[in-house]
Design a protein around this motif. Structure first.
Motif, short mmCIF file in Angstrom:
data_model
loop_
_atom_site.label_atom_id
_atom_site.label_comp_id
_atom_site.label_asym_id
_atom_site.label_seq_id
_atom_site.Cartn_x
_atom_site.Cartn_y
_atom_site.Cartn_z
N THR A 94 0.91 -1.21 -0.09
CA THR A 94 -0.12 0.06 0.11
C THR A 94 0.99 1.26 0.13
N ILE A 124 1.85 1.76 -3.51
CA ILE A 124 0.99 2.31 -4.14
C ILE A 124 0.79 3.80 -4.22
N ASN A 125 0.96 4.18 -2.74
CA ASN A 125 0.94 5.75 -2.76
C ASN A 125 2.27 6.57 -3.38
N ARG A 166 1.41 6.45 -7.14
CA ARG A 166 0.33 7.30 -7.30
C ARG A 166 0.95 8.83 -7.50
N GLN A 226 -6.83 -4.64 0.64
CA GLN A 226 -6.61 -3.02 0.42
C GLN A 226 -5.79 -2.78 -0.84
N ILE A 227 -4.99 -3.37 -1.23
CA ILE A 227 -4.26 -3.11 -2.53
C ILE A 227 -5.37 -3.07 -3.70
N ARG A 283 -8.33 -2.25 -3.62
CA ARG A 283 -9.44 -1.05 -3.69
C ARG A 283 -8.49 0.06 -4.00
N GLN A 284 -7.21 0.11 -3.87
CA GLN A 284 -6.33 1.53 -4.51
C GLN A 284 -5.86 1.43 -5.79
#
Length: 114
Positions: free
Chosen positions: A21, A24-25, A28, A44-45, A47-48
């Motif tokens: 996660t 991912i941040n 992004r 969780q990943i 959904r992101q």
């Protein structure tokens, strides 16, 4: 083979770890599109991500789709098999390779390394 990613390019992230996660941040923030591969449908990943694929670590068809959707793939999990990483390398760039993964998974080799 080396890849340089620029905004709008696609990075693939394997695994469901907390570090995924964070990756991912950061991706992004860098303007990258994100494709994830998870073994959990409620991850969780998932959904992101811009695109989220779910399948087993041995699901070659889904792994191929994942690899083909990404310019580069990275991972933070030691759950993956070195053979799976080799398989993905047919479809995309995996800069990490699988050497360290093989050492971590081979306890005898790991003890010799340390």
């Amino acid at each position: 083979m080396t890849a340089v990613l620029k905004p709008g390019d696609t990075i693939g992230i394997l695994g469901d770890e907390f570090s995924s996660t964070q990756l991912i941040n950061c991706s992004r923030d860098a303007g990258l599109r994100i494709v994830t591969y998870s073994t959990k449908s409620n991850s969780q990943i998932r959904r992101q991500a811009d695109v989220a694929l779910v399948g087993g670590w041995d699901d070659r068809d889904q792994l191929r789709r994942f690899g083909e959707a990404c310019q580069v793939v990275t991972y933070v999990s030691d759950e993956l098999s070195a053979a799976m990483v080799d398989y993905l390398r047919q479809f995309t760039i995996v800069p990490q390779g699988n050497d360290l993964l093989s050492i971590v998974q081979d306890r005898g080799l790991q003890h010799a390394f340390f």
